[in-house]
Design an enzyme around this catalytic site. Structure first.
Site, PDB file in Angstrom:
ATOM      1  CB  SER A  24       6.465  31.258  -1.782  1.00 52.02           C
ATOM      2  OG  SER A  24       5.490  31.912  -1.048  1.00 52.02           O
ATOM      3  NE  ARG A  32       7.649  53.175   4.597  1.00 50.61           N
ATOM      4  CZ  ARG A  32       7.757  53.449   3.315  1.00 50.61           C
ATOM      5  NH1 ARG A  32       8.726  54.253   2.879  1.00 50.61           N
ATOM      6  NH2 ARG A  32       6.894  52.933   2.450  1.00 50.61           N
ATOM      7  N   GLY A  89       1.023  43.717   0.803  1.00 46.44           N
ATOM      8  CA  GLY A  89      -0.241  44.248   0.327  1.00 46.44           C
ATOM      9  C   GLY A  89      -1.414  43.541   0.988  1.00 46.44           C
ATOM     10  N   PRO A  90      -2.577  43.719   0.388  1.00 49.03           N
ATOM     11  CG  PRO A  90      -4.315  44.775  -0.732  1.00 49.03           C
ATOM     12  CD  PRO A  90      -2.834  44.581  -0.785  1.00 49.03           C
ATOM     13  CG  HIS A 118      19.939  48.519  29.637  1.00 50.11           C
ATOM     14  ND1 HIS A 118      19.708  47.420  30.416  1.00 50.11           N
ATOM     15  CD2 HIS A 118      20.276  48.034  28.407  1.00 50.11           C
ATOM     16  CE1 HIS A 118      19.898  46.316  29.706  1.00 50.11           C
ATOM     17  NE2 HIS A 118      20.252  46.658  28.491  1.00 50.11           N
ATOM     18  CB  CYS A 130      17.893  44.283  33.310  1.00 50.55           C
ATOM     19  SG  CYS A 130      19.448  45.165  33.307  1.00 50.55           S
ATOM     20  CD  GLU A 133      16.862  50.995  33.543  1.00 50.48           C
ATOM     21  OE1 GLU A 133      17.347  51.175  32.399  1.00 50.48           O
ATOM     22  OE2 GLU A 133      16.269  49.950  33.843  1.00 50.48           O
ATOM     23  CB  CYS A 179      19.556  48.584  35.146  1.00 43.70           C
ATOM     24  SG  CYS A 179      20.165  48.846  33.480  1.00 43.70           S
ATOM     25  CD  GLU A 197       4.971  50.845   4.636  1.00 43.22           C
ATOM     26  OE1 GLU A 197       4.337  51.527   3.820  1.00 43.22           O
ATOM     27  OE2 GLU A 197       6.083  51.169   5.072  1.00 43.22           O
TER      28      GLU A 197
HETATM   29  N1  LIG Z   1      -2.825  50.568  -0.384  1.00 39.57           N
HETATM   30  C1  LIG Z   1      -1.886  49.901   0.245  1.00 39.57           C
HETATM   31  O1  LIG Z   1      -1.664  50.100   1.446  1.00 39.57           O
HETATM   32  C2  LIG Z   1      -1.075  48.910  -0.523  1.00 39.57           C
HETATM   33  C3  LIG Z   1       0.050  48.323   0.070  1.00 39.57           C
HETATM   34  C4  LIG Z   1       0.778  47.398  -0.664  1.00 39.57           C
HETATM   35  C5  LIG Z   1       0.354  47.056  -1.933  1.00 39.57           C
HETATM   36  N2  LIG Z   1      -0.748  47.659  -2.475  1.00 39.57           N
HETATM   37  C6  LIG Z   1      -1.246  47.276  -3.811  1.00 39.57           C
HETATM   38  O2  LIG Z   1      -1.725  45.945  -3.688  1.00 39.57           O
HETATM   39  C7  LIG Z   1      -1.403  45.206  -4.878  1.00 39.57           C
HETATM   40  C8  LIG Z   1      -0.466  44.064  -4.537  1.00 39.57           C
HETATM   41  O3  LIG Z   1      -0.949  43.435  -3.402  1.00 39.57           O
HETATM   42  P1  LIG Z   1      -1.094  41.861  -3.289  1.00 39.57           P
HETATM   43  O4  LIG Z   1      -2.102  41.620  -2.243  1.00 39.57           O
HETATM   44  O5  LIG Z   1      -1.287  41.281  -4.656  1.00 39.57           O
HETATM   45  O6  LIG Z   1       0.377  41.514  -2.874  1.00 39.57           O
HETATM   46  P2  LIG Z   1       1.150  41.266  -1.485  1.00 39.57           P
HETATM   47  O7  LIG Z   1       0.219  41.051  -0.368  1.00 39.57           O
HETATM   48  O8  LIG Z   1       2.201  42.293  -1.364  1.00 39.57           O
HETATM   49  O9  LIG Z   1       1.884  39.925  -1.848  1.00 39.57           O
HETATM   50  C9  LIG Z   1       1.144  38.752  -1.980  1.00 39.57           C
HETATM   51  C10 LIG Z   1       2.097  37.631  -2.300  1.00 39.57           C
HETATM   52  O10 LIG Z   1       2.865  37.325  -1.137  1.00 39.57           O
HETATM   53  C11 LIG Z   1       3.353  36.015  -1.305  1.00 39.57           C
HETATM   54  N3  LIG Z   1       3.231  35.223  -0.101  1.00 39.57           N
HETATM   55  C12 LIG Z   1       4.203  34.443   0.402  1.00 39.57           C
HETATM   56  N4  LIG Z   1       3.768  33.754   1.439  1.00 39.57           N
HETATM   57  C13 LIG Z   1       2.489  34.092   1.624  1.00 39.57           C
HETATM   58  C14 LIG Z   1       1.512  33.672   2.545  1.00 39.57           C
HETATM   59  N5  LIG Z   1       1.783  32.780   3.490  1.00 39.57           N
HETATM   60  N6  LIG Z   1       0.290  34.187   2.435  1.00 39.57           N
HETATM   61  C15 LIG Z   1       0.006  35.110   1.497  1.00 39.57           C
HETATM   62  N7  LIG Z   1       0.890  35.548   0.586  1.00 39.57           N
HETATM   63  C16 LIG Z   1       2.130  35.032   0.648  1.00 39.57           C
HETATM   64  C17 LIG Z   1       2.492  35.358  -2.384  1.00 39.57           C
HETATM   65  O11 LIG Z   1       3.292  35.188  -3.544  1.00 39.57           O
HETATM   66  P3  LIG Z   1       4.243  33.887  -3.609  1.00 39.57           P
HETATM   67  O12 LIG Z   1       3.350  32.713  -3.356  1.00 39.57           O
HETATM   68  O13 LIG Z   1       4.833  33.925  -4.944  1.00 39.57           O
HETATM   69  O14 LIG Z   1       5.233  34.059  -2.533  1.00 39.57           O
HETATM   70  C18 LIG Z   1       1.417  36.364  -2.645  1.00 39.57           C
HETATM   71  O15 LIG Z   1       0.962  36.369  -3.981  1.00 39.57           O
HETATM   72  C19 LIG Z   1      -0.795  46.204  -5.816  1.00 39.57           C
HETATM   73  O16 LIG Z   1      -1.831  46.759  -6.595  1.00 39.57           O
HETATM   74  C20 LIG Z   1      -0.212  47.235  -4.887  1.00 39.57           C
HETATM   75  O17 LIG Z   1      -0.088  48.502  -5.529  1.00 39.57           O
HETATM   76  C21 LIG Z   1      -1.465  48.571  -1.776  1.00 39.57           C
END
Ligand SMILES: NC(=O)c1ccc[n+]([C@@H]2O[C@H](COP(=O)([O-])OP(=O)(O)OC[C@H]3O[C@@H](n4cnc5c(N)ncnc54)[C@H](OP(=O)(O)O)[C@@H]3O)[C@@H](O)[C@H]2O)c1
Length: 366
Positions: free
Chosen positions: A228, A189, A303-304, A55, A80, A57, A89, A301
C-alpha cells in the site's frame, strides 16, 4: 468408440495443454489430439503455444496434415469461433476434414459460448461435449475466472509447521519444508502467470520468487507485491533483478511518486488502485487490474495476512497447504488467520500428496 477410449485420449489432450499453463496468458492453455476412429492410432497432438498462439487445434491439425481427414479431434476447450488475432479454429477444424470432435467443455467467453460447437455441427461434424469436464474446468479455471469475473483465478499456497505456524517474527527464519516440497512449489510457480506476495513477506524474507528447477528457469512468471505505501526496498532481490523477471508493485493511488520513480529506474513497474476503507490496496480492484492486463492464474505465496485478507474478500479459488513435518525453528506467526479458517469451511478437499517428509493438501472452491 468406447467412452473409456474417449476419456483416455481426452486425458492426453488435457495433459498436453496443462504443460503450457503459465505461458499462454491471456489465452487458455488448451490441448488437442487427433486420433483414428477406434483410438488405436494417435495421429497428432498439440498445445496452445507460448504467448497464446497458435491455438492447440491448429498445432495438432497442422501436424496431422492430410492424415486428419476422417479422424476424431479431442480438444480440452471448445474451439474458438470468432476472428481475433487469428482466424477461428472452428474453420480450421472444418477445413481439415475431421469427422468427429470430442470437446471437454464449452468456452464461457461470450465471443464463443457454444458457437464454436454449433459451427462444427452445422458443417456436418459429429460433436460430443462433456468428456472429462471436471478436470477441464480445473485446468481452465484461470481462463474461466477471467472471462466470467474479470480477474485471474487465485491459488493461495502457505507452508505451516505441524503446530500451525508459517513464520517467526522473534527468531531466525523458520525452515518449514524440505527440498522435495520446495521443488514441488517451484513447479507450481512455473504453471502460474504470476506469483504474488504481501509486502510483509518481502520485508521479512527478501525472496527471489523465481523458478529454480533445472531446465525450467525461463518459466519464472511475473512477480507481484501488494504494497500500500511502497515500502518495498529498492535494493530488494525482486526489484534488483526485475530486468530478468518482471516485477510489478501494486500500490494505492496516494503512494509516493518519488518512490515510484526509483522503482521504474530499477526496471520494476508500479500499478495503482484506490485504497480500501482501511487505506490498504483494495484487493478486488487489484485483481481486476491484473485481469485487465491479461493474467489468468495468480499463485499467492502469502504471507498469512494477505492470504487472510483475500479470504475475507472471497478472492481465493484454490488453497494449498504444505505441512512441514520436520520443520526447523520456533514459529510465532499463525499460518491461518481467522477469516481464512472460516473460508476453508466452504472449500472442498480435492487431494493430498507427500513430498519427502512433508505433506501437501489441496482445496478448491466447489
Ligand atoms: N509459511 C509461508 O508459507 C509463508 C509465506 C510468506 C510469508 N511467511 C512469513 O510470514 C511473515 C510475513 O507475513 P505477513 O502476514 O506479515 O505479511 P504479508 O501477508 O506478506 O504482507 C502483509 C502486508 O500486505 C500489505 N497489504 C496491502 N494491502 C493489503 C490488504 N488489502 N490486506 C492485507 N494486507 C495488505 C500490508 O502492508 P501495507 O499496508 O504496508 O501495504 C500488510 O501488512 C514472515 O514471518 C514470513 O517469513 C510465511
Amino acid at each position: 468408440m468406447s467412452a473409456g477410449t474417449d476419456r483416455r485420449l481426452m486425458a492426453l489432450a488435457l495433459t498436453l495443454g496443462e504443460r503450457n499453463l503459465g505461458r499462454t496468458w491471456p489465452n487458455p492453455s488448451v490441448g488437442a489430439v487427433v486420433a483414428d476412429e477406434d483410438g488405436s492410432l494417435i495421429v497428432a497432438g498439440g498445445a496452445t503455444q507460448p504467448g497464446g498462439r497458435p491455438h492447440a487445434e491448429r498445432v495438432a491439425l497442422a501436424s496431422a496434415g492430410e492424415a486428419a481427414r476422417g479422424r476424431t479431434l479431442y480438444v480440452s476447450l471448445e474451439p474458438c469461433s470468432h476472428h481475433g488475432k487469428s482466424p477461428p479454429c472452428s474453420d480450421a477444424v472444418i477445413a481439415s476434414g475431421i469427422r468427429r470432435v470430442v470437446s471437454a467443455i464449452e468456452d464461457p467467453d461470450d465471443r464463443v459460448a457454444g458457437r464454436g460447437h454449433a459451427l462444427l455441427r452445422a458443417a456436418g461434424i459429429s460433436v460430443e461435449v462433456g468428456c472429462l469436464a471436471d478436470r477441464a474446468r480445473r485446468s481452465h479455471r484461470g481462463h474461466m475466472t477471467r472471462v466470467t469475473k474479470g480477474r485471474p483465478a487465485v491459488t493461495v499456497k502457505l507452508a505451516r509447521t505441524t503446530e500451525g505456524f508459517a513464520g517467526s517474527r522473534s527468531g531466525p527464519r523458520l525452515l518449514i519444508t524440505g527440498e522435495d516440497a520446495r521443488a514441488r512449489v517451484h513447479l507450481m510457480r512455473a504453471h502460474a502467470d504470476a506469483i504474488m506476495v504481501g509486502i510483509g513477506t518481502i520485508l521479512a524474507d527478501d525472496p527471489f520468487l523465481d523458478v529454480r528447477l533445472p531446465g525450467l528457469e525461463s518459466r519464472s512468471p511475473i512477480r507481484i507485491v501488494i504494497d500500500s505505501g511502497l515500502r518495498t526496498p529498492v535494493g530488494s532481490r525482486i526489484v534488483g533483478d526485475s530486468g530478468r523477471v518482471p516485477t510489478w508493485i501494486v500500490t494505492t493511488a496516494g503512494a509516493s511518486f518519488e518512490a515510484e520513480r526509483a522503482f521504474v529506474a530499477s526496471g520494476a513497474e508500479v500499478l495503482r488502485v484506490e485504497p480500501d476503507a482501511a487505506g490498504r490496496v483494495d484487493l478486488g480492484q487489484a485483481l481486476q487490474l491484473l485481469g485487465a492486463r491479461g493474467l489468468t492464474r495468480v499463485f499467492c505465496e502469502g504471507g498469512p495476512e494477505l492470504a487472510n485478507a483475500l479470504a475475507r474478500a472471497d478472492l481465493i479459488d484454490e488453497l494449498t497447504l504444505a505441512t512441514g513435518r520436520s520443520a526447523r525453528g520456533q514459529g510465532d506467526v499463525p499460518a491461518l488467520g481467522p477469516d481464512l479458517q472460516d473460508f476453508m469451511d466452504g472449500l472442498r478437499l480435492v487431494g493430498d500428496e507427500g513430498a519427502g517428509s512433508d505433506l501437501f493438501m489441496f482445496w478448491e472452491k466447489p
